[in-house]
Design an enzyme around this catalytic site. Structure first.
Site, PDB file in Angstrom:
ATOM      1  N   HIS B  49      40.810  47.880  39.574  1.00  0.00           N
ATOM      2  CA  HIS B  49      40.434  49.078  40.311  1.00  0.00           C
ATOM      3  C   HIS B  49      39.869  50.157  39.378  1.00  0.00           C
ATOM      4  O   HIS B  49      40.289  50.280  38.237  1.00  0.00           O
ATOM      5  CB  HIS B  49      41.650  49.645  41.053  1.00  0.00           C
ATOM      6  CG  HIS B  49      42.096  48.760  42.174  1.00  0.00           C
ATOM      7  ND1 HIS B  49      41.428  48.700  43.378  1.00  0.00           N
ATOM      8  CD2 HIS B  49      43.121  47.867  42.266  1.00  0.00           C
ATOM      9  CE1 HIS B  49      42.038  47.821  44.167  1.00  0.00           C
ATOM     10  NE2 HIS B  49      43.069  47.301  43.517  1.00  0.00           N
ATOM     11  N   ILE B 335      55.773  47.697  40.922  1.00  0.00           N
ATOM     12  CA  ILE B 335      54.385  47.524  40.450  1.00  0.00           C
ATOM     13  C   ILE B 335      53.568  46.853  41.565  1.00  0.00           C
ATOM     14  O   ILE B 335      53.369  45.646  41.583  1.00  0.00           O
ATOM     15  CB  ILE B 335      54.336  46.700  39.154  1.00  0.00           C
ATOM     16  CG1 ILE B 335      55.343  47.201  38.125  1.00  0.00           C
ATOM     17  CG2 ILE B 335      52.914  46.724  38.588  1.00  0.00           C
ATOM     18  CD1 ILE B 335      55.138  48.614  37.633  1.00  0.00           C
TER      19      ILE B 335
END
Lengths: 426, 476
Positions: B49, B335
């Site tokens: 990302h 996470i």
């Protein structure tokens, strides 16, 4: 670069029949490339009988059927490379392949025959939801484990899809001591041959559940069961009918897909319905000098038909190489799948290639129909018509047309293959 | 006695181990599964990302940006397929531009400086298959795609090559702490260590609880995906997002580094952390939502589907730092996205947290950041391939015809630093069975090669460890 007159890609029944015929017709320089470690293709794992009734007039096992063609290949001294994978076909008729003796090599061919066969549709293609345990096999893979490797994939089995390989495996696994609980078929009819339903299911009391499908897969490591449900007329599962069936094995026999990745890369036009190349009545593809036959062109139910079709491709390739009867490619008659017909092969006829007396059109109907007529029509003119008591999509149909009739059709006109009813249909 | 034990061999644990392997430490990574990357790390969107989504100031934002910047170098060091394709967030109404502006500002605050809002014409030029209803988009050139299990495997192998140890099929069942030593009860016996790192993904709350720490919870959030044949691999050129929702970045359509097309995920909060089953509802949702972005998506191209579970933490942000009950227990938990991107940065941060809590980090002069490179036969030039065949004919034997994987590739995947022990492990390392026939043709051969290489009978070869055998017994 090595030059060869004719490269045949695939040493299964299609490739062998095509190569043998091409050599008989005068092509000296033929080479078969086969990816497996022996000639014979999928017939090598078909230890059951039922092969050859039409072609040889006697009933053979798959292995015996293959052996007859392997003998012909040997007798005619046709060279072949085994464990040789074709990586690429160029539209300029170059073939690049790899094997463990020569490494990567490229051959320039005058003509190519595509005979790569097909693969099985998988769970992924069906998008069957659920977990991802072991114990789910396509029927052909299970057949390979049992017949080639000599191992049993499981002991309690559900089969999804009533294609011929699934039916054959239902019997095979039963004979080996497994319990085959049921064969589920999404459609209201089986896509397998009637004789297989009788000999492989009925004789062993294995239920064939029409209008049923697997809606979920269960089990974390090994398969523990499947949920089976009935489907409605739109093939949507009916939730209330869902039933858990414990099993350690799910076999999928849900269709075959011609393997045309090489054809696509070569720029050959494919038919979205057959998933095979668009071919003319000589089995020539959209690329001049590249022919296709057998299950790479369209999925057959009988190997006998594959052999016949492949001999036609072999003969056509020979004529192409020797410069005999090579048609002008511009004048074509389009063969159209009309009412009730799913597809036809060939998809077109080149007017100037009508050197033989007749042209055979192979096709499948779209549904089960009773008391119908199968017809070939051009405009209002019916060229051929045949009455049939029952037709099903599982059994390939043919109509044979006289070349002299076809010659009268103008280029660009449509030859429609269609199903005609007397009002009662279905 | 180990200096550090890392619980979890996912991408987070792998990069923590790799970071720590730079120092003179004895390190052990344990995982309950039969291979690395068996949880969230193997089933996710495989996206690097750009970093505009995360709320400024959060660890998600900070570590996303840092991870994104590290990824190119990491991919070279670890020989991992990575392509900086860029990403697009597309909007289907003109009003969407306000939300895109907001994302752009957020990105700017996070340090993503090259974001650009583009109009319909440019969008269509970049993505010819995009919906005619897409009128405006946010373009992030620094987003990319990566292979997540390759990244995890190679990071862990690099750690192992630098001295870390890895124990698979080693499940933690209890933690006690006495005189500055953790005693870990596992299915492979008692393990002792001075520092414990919790990178247990979906189970990191369970691990924390074993140590008496109830400060957070992990809630599995399922995402389902479909994967399409390689002939659709260039259907889009970039990662195509729609506007994010509170449950995530929504359904995306993206090419993969291996040339397939990946579509998904939806987002569904579930209870069962082992439930990676796909559902017909989920799969149709994914397809229907994706078609808003690319209406001509052809479902006949689907070759497989799968589901992954996001390890969504109860705090909303990554949970990285010492446990409130014991500062020698360091969490790297919660996470979820952008965890894959952030992994290398999380590795650095955890090393730093360990240091701040007393672990001595002394450089190891012989540390090597590079993994030994393996070139699969199909990626060789013709002359290289021919040379390889001469040395080892197995390079000339194609086992997986769809992906053109040779016998040599499969043998190498079994013999590598963290060798494949089952058919799925071979598949993740080589791509054998990843193609359109989904292993129909090659899995018998792979079973045969595994049997030979591992010296086990066919009946013991599994799909993915445990009881997942392929074959039960010999025929009559």
């Amino acid at each position: 670069m090595k030059e060869v007159d004719l490269v045949v890609i695939g040493g299964g029944p299609a490739g062998m029949a095509a190569a043998v015929k091409a050599k008989e017709k005068g092509v000296q320089d033929v080479l078969i490339l086969e990816r497996e470690n022996s000639l014979g293709g999928i017939l090598n794992q078909c230890i059951h009988n039922g092969f050859g009734l039409h072609y040889f007039g006697e009933e053979l096992t798959g292995l015996e059927y293959a052996a007859r063609f392997i003998d012909k290949v040997h007798r005619m001294n046709i060279p072949y490379c085994l464990e040789t994978m074709v990586l690429n076909i160029g539209s300029d008729k170059t073939v690049t392949a790899v094997n463990s003796t020569e490494g990567v090599f490229t051959i320039k061919a005058k003509s190519i025959i595509l005979a790569m066969g097909c693969r099985e549709r998988t769970r992924g293609a069906l998008n069957i939801p659920g977990t991802r345990p072991s114990g789910i096999y396509t029927a052909g893979t299970a057949q390979k484990y049992v017949n080639i490797y000599g191992y049993m994939p499981g002991k309690s089995v559900v089969i999804l899809g009533s294609g011929d390989i699934g039916l054959i495996m239902a019997r095979r696994l039963t004979l080996e001591g497994a319990e085959v609980k049921m064969v589920c078929e999404l459609l209201p009819y089986s896509s397998g041959l009637t004789r297989n339903i009788v000999q492989c299911l009925d004789d062993y009391n294995i239920p064939l559940k029409l209008n049923h499908t697997v809606v979920a897969v269960h089990g974390k490591e090994r398969l523990e069961g499947v949920t089976v449900a009935e489907v409605d007329q739109n093939r949507k599962p009916i939730p209330e009918t869902a039933e858990f069936v414990p099993c350690d094995t799910l076999l999928l026999s849900v269709g075959l897909i011609p393997e045309n990745e090489l054809s696509r890369d070569a720029g050959i036009e494919l038919d979205p319905v057959t998933s095979g190349p668009v071919v003319d009545a000589r089995m020539e593809t959209s690329v001049e000098g590249i022919f296709a036959c057998g299950n790479v062109a369209h999925v057959h139910d009988l190997v006998d038909n594959v052999s016949n079709e492949s001999e036609l491709a072999g003969e056509s390739a020979a004529e192409y190489i020797l410069g005999i009867n090579v048609p002008d490619r511009s004048e074509t008659i389009v063969v159209k799948a009309g009412n009730g017909i799913r597809y036809t092969v060939p998809q077109l006829i080149r007017k100037q290639s009508l050197s033989r007396d007749t042209v055979k059109i192979f096709f499948r109907v779209a549904d089960v129909y009773r008391n119908v007529r199968l017809a070939a029509r051009c405009g209002n003119n019916i060229l051929v018509e045949r009455k049939r008591i029952k037709v099903t999509p599982g059994e390939m149909e043919t109509l044979e047309l006289k070349s002299q009739d076809l010659r009268e059709i103008n280029a660009g006109e449509e030859l429609v293959i269609e199903l005609r009813t007397d009002g009662e249909g279905h | 006695m180990y200096d550090v034990v890392v619980v979890g061999a996912g991408v987070t644990g792998a990069f923590i181990a790799r970071e720590l392997s730079k120092y003179r430490l004895s390190i052990l990574v344990i995982d309950k599964e039969s291979d690395v990357a068996m949880g969230t790390s193997k089933a996710n969107s495989a996206i690097v990302h750009a970093g505009y989504d995360a709320v400024p100031g959060t660890l998600k934002a900070l570590l996303n940006i840092r991870g994104n910047k590290m990824m190119k170098r990491i991919s070279e060091e670890l020989d991992v397929s990575f392509k900086m394709t860029g990403s697009l967030v597309v909007c289907f109404s003109k009003d969407g531009i306000f939300e895109l502006e907001e994302l752009k500002i957020r990105g700017f605050k996070n340090g993503v400086e090259d974001l650009e809002i583009i109009g319909a014409d440019r969008l269509r030029e970049m993505e010819p298959n995009i919906s005619p209803n897409a009128v405006v988009a946010l373009y992030a050139p620094s987003a990319g795609i990566i292979c997540p299990y390759e990244l995890t495997l190679h990071a862990m192998e690099n750690a192992v090559e630098n001295g870390a140890e890895l124990k698979l099929e080693c499940e933690l069942s209890g933690i006690s702490y006495d005189r500055e030593v953790f005693r870990l009860e596992t299915t492979k016996g008692v393990i002792e260590c001075r520092y414990l790192v919790n990178a247990a993904g979906l189970y990191s709350d369970t691990v924390a609880e074993m140590a008496g720490d109830h400060s957070f919870r992990i809630n599995p959030r399922k995402g389902e995906y479909v994967l399409l044949d390689k002939i659709y691999g260039s259907f889009v050129n970039r990662v195509i997002f729609q506007l994010p929702t509170d449950k995530g970045k929504g359904v995306l359509v993206t090419p993969t580094v291996d040339g397939n097309l990946l579509v998904g995920p939806n987002a569904e909060d579930i209870d069962d952390k082992t439930d990676t089953s796909t559902t017909s509802r989920g799969l149709s949702e994914v397809i229907n939502v994706a078609r808003l972005s690319v209406p001509s998506l052809d479902t006949r191209g689907i070759i497989t589907s799968f589901a992954g579970l996001r390890a969504t933490g109860s705090t909303g942000d990554f949970i990285i730092g010492p446990s409130p009950v014991n500062n020698k227990l360091i969490h790297a938990a919660g996470i979820e996205s952008p965890g894959l991107t952030a992994a290398p940065a999380i590795g650095e941060m955890v090393a730093d947290v360990l240091k701040k809590n007393g672990l001595k980090l002394e450089d190891k002069p012989d540390y090597c950041p590079y993994i030994e490179k393996y070139t699969p036969s199909r990626k060789m030039s013709e002359s290289q391939w021919n040379e390889a065949v001469k040395k080892d004919p197995a390079h000339g034997r194609i086992v997986c015809r769809c992906e053109k994987i040779t016998e040599a590739d499969i043998v190498a995947s079994i013999r590598r630093t963290i060798g494949a022990r089952n058919v799925d492990a071979v598949k993740r390392r080589t791509r054998a069975g990843m193609g359109r026939c989904q292993g129909g043709f090659c899995s018998p051969r792979v079973v045969e090669i595994l049997s030979k290489e591992l010296g086990i009978p066919f009946e013991e070869v599994t799909k993915s460890g445990g009881k997942s055998v392929f074959l039960l017994k010999k025929t009559k």
